[in-house]
Design a protein around this motif. Structure first.
Motif, PDB file in Angstrom:
ATOM      1  N   THR A 127      -8.055  10.482  -4.250  1.00  0.00           N
ATOM      2  CA  THR A 127      -7.758   9.886  -5.555  1.00  0.00           C
ATOM      3  C   THR A 127      -6.632   8.872  -5.446  1.00  0.00           C
ATOM      4  O   THR A 127      -6.721   7.747  -5.951  1.00  0.00           O
ATOM      5  N   VAL A 128      -5.562   9.263  -4.775  1.00  0.00           N
ATOM      6  CA  VAL A 128      -4.406   8.373  -4.603  1.00  0.00           C
ATOM      7  C   VAL A 128      -4.799   7.134  -3.807  1.00  0.00           C
ATOM      8  O   VAL A 128      -4.401   6.003  -4.144  1.00  0.00           O
ATOM      9  N   LEU A 129      -5.576   7.312  -2.765  1.00  0.00           N
ATOM     10  CA  LEU A 129      -5.998   6.188  -1.935  1.00  0.00           C
ATOM     11  C   LEU A 129      -6.901   5.226  -2.715  1.00  0.00           C
ATOM     12  O   LEU A 129      -6.744   4.004  -2.612  1.00  0.00           O
ATOM     13  N   ALA A 130      -7.830   5.757  -3.496  1.00  0.00           N
ATOM     14  CA  ALA A 130      -8.728   4.905  -4.280  1.00  0.00           C
ATOM     15  C   ALA A 130      -7.945   4.103  -5.321  1.00  0.00           C
ATOM     16  O   ALA A 130      -8.183   2.897  -5.506  1.00  0.00           O
ATOM     17  N   MET A 166       0.808  -1.207   0.000  1.00  0.00           N
ATOM     18  CA  MET A 166       0.000   0.000   0.000  1.00  0.00           C
ATOM     19  C   MET A 166       0.848   1.267   0.000  1.00  0.00           C
ATOM     20  O   MET A 166       0.602   2.202  -0.753  1.00  0.00           O
ATOM     21  N   GLY A 167       1.878   1.312   0.857  1.00  0.00           N
ATOM     22  CA  GLY A 167       2.717   2.499   0.914  1.00  0.00           C
ATOM     23  C   GLY A 167       3.393   2.802  -0.409  1.00  0.00           C
ATOM     24  O   GLY A 167       3.494   3.961  -0.822  1.00  0.00           O
ATOM     25  N   MET A 211      -4.242  -2.958  -4.694  1.00  0.00           N
ATOM     26  CA  MET A 211      -4.090  -3.920  -3.611  1.00  0.00           C
ATOM     27  C   MET A 211      -5.144  -5.023  -3.691  1.00  0.00           C
ATOM     28  O   MET A 211      -4.884  -6.173  -3.337  1.00  0.00           O
ATOM     29  N   GLN A 212      -6.325  -4.688  -4.173  1.00  0.00           N
ATOM     30  CA  GLN A 212      -7.408  -5.666  -4.298  1.00  0.00           C
ATOM     31  C   GLN A 212      -7.279  -6.518  -5.556  1.00  0.00           C
ATOM     32  O   GLN A 212      -8.005  -7.498  -5.710  1.00  0.00           O
ATOM     33  N   GLY A 213      -6.368  -6.139  -6.444  1.00  0.00           N
ATOM     34  CA  GLY A 213      -6.235  -6.861  -7.711  1.00  0.00           C
ATOM     35  C   GLY A 213      -7.408  -6.611  -8.640  1.00  0.00           C
ATOM     36  O   GLY A 213      -7.725  -7.438  -9.503  1.00  0.00           O
ATOM     37  N   ARG A 238      -2.839   5.461   8.189  1.00  0.00           N
ATOM     38  CA  ARG A 238      -2.174   4.534   7.278  1.00  0.00           C
ATOM     39  C   ARG A 238      -3.219   3.669   6.588  1.00  0.00           C
ATOM     40  O   ARG A 238      -4.060   3.040   7.246  1.00  0.00           O
ATOM     41  N   ALA A 239      -3.159   3.629   5.285  1.00  0.00           N
ATOM     42  CA  ALA A 239      -4.109   2.846   4.503  1.00  0.00           C
ATOM     43  C   ALA A 239      -3.733   1.361   4.546  1.00  0.00           C
ATOM     44  O   ALA A 239      -2.551   1.012   4.627  1.00  0.00           O
TER      45      ALA A 239
END
Length: 286
Positions: free
Chosen positions: A93-96, A49-50, A102-104, A284-285
């Motif tokens: 936007t960056v998080l989405a 994620m980071g 990460m979810q593939g 932290r995401a």
């Protein structure tokens, strides 16, 4: 079928149609194309994620800073706009984008889903459920398993902020949706009440140094909220943490530079220049 049953069915259908309309995304073709292009570029990145947060944060460097891009419609819709960003929409936007990787599931449809879940309480699109205050944003996204609220160790999280949120409802004229829809005001007051009195820990400006402790505590890709003393607000600006050799810096959509930047100044230097800034909160995401 009785008249009462027919009315009930019609009301249910109306509710479904209104809900479906609220979930529709408002975007241009350039936005969906950019999302898919970014996904293709990210395929070689480390699956963490980071790493994704920093990668996508840097891919958006130079995008113009434009305030109030979410205020364009008379009724609330999910706005997808990668052509113009403010500090909050940049982080979202960056998080989405990062969550999709990460979810593939790097698709535009999933990007819209993730953005909706991040921006709105329980993913319900409406002005009163948009998470206007970052502390409320944190609270809801923690509850939904999207981010973790980091408040330890102490030090460096050596200070506490007592939240008093009332800026929106004491500055109604600055918010056209509140002017046009007075019924929303009580709902926004409820949001403010939900976070007022909370006492989250934060890292004071004096503790933001290039130390092993801070490097172990704040990670690349963490979301940074600038803690403020401005009346009625608790967080004044958002960005993404990125470490350089000389210390902690911030990726952010800058109103001063009028675009997304990777600030060449240390984060501590940035804070010193902001009179109301007293430190940072971090999340932290996953």
């Amino acid at each position: 079928m009785t008249k009462k049953s027919l009315i009930t069915i019609l009301l249910l259908l109306t509710t479904v149609l209104l809900s479906a309309n609220a979930q529709k995304a408002d975007y241009q073709k350039a936005d969906s194309q950019r999302v898919m292009s970014l996904f293709r570029k990210a395929k070689g990145q480390p699956h963490a994620m980071g790493s994704y947060m920093v990668f996508f944060g840097r891919q958006l460097l130079g995008v113009p800073y434009v305030a109030k891009t979410l205020e364009k419609n008379k009724s609330e819709q999910l706005i997808v706009n990668l052509r113009q960003l403010d500090c909050t929409t940049y982080v979202e936007t960056v998080l989405a984008l990062s969550r999709c990787m990460m979810q593939g599931k790097p698709t535009f449809s999933n990007y819209c889903t993730q953005l909706r879940l991040i921006r709105y309480a329980k993913g319900v699109v409406s002005y009163p459920t948009r998470q206007h205050y970052f502390t409320y944003w944190i609270k809801q996204n923690v509850s939904d398993g999207i981010v973790k609220d980091i408040q330890s160790p102490n030090p460096p999280y050596a200070a506490r902020q007592t939240v008093k949120a009332n800026y929106m409802t004491t500055h109604i004229s600055q918010y056209p949706m509140l002017v046009d829809h007075p019924a929303y005001i009580q709902q926004i007051k409820a949001m403010e009440k939900a976070i007022t009195g909370l006492k989250p820990r934060y890292i004071p400006e004096s503790a933001i140094n290039n130390t092993k402790l801070l490097r172990n505590t704040v990670h690349d890709g963490d979301i940074i909220g600038i803690v403020t003393t401005k009346a009625g607000l608790e967080i004044s600006h958002l960005g993404i943490a990125v470490w350089h050799k000389d210390g902690l810096h911030m990726l952010n959509a800058s109103s001063l530079k009028h675009k997304v930047i990777e600030d060449s100044n240390l984060l501590r230097t940035y804070l010193k220049k902001q009179k109301s800034a007293i430190g940072i909160r971090t999340v932290r995401a996953y």
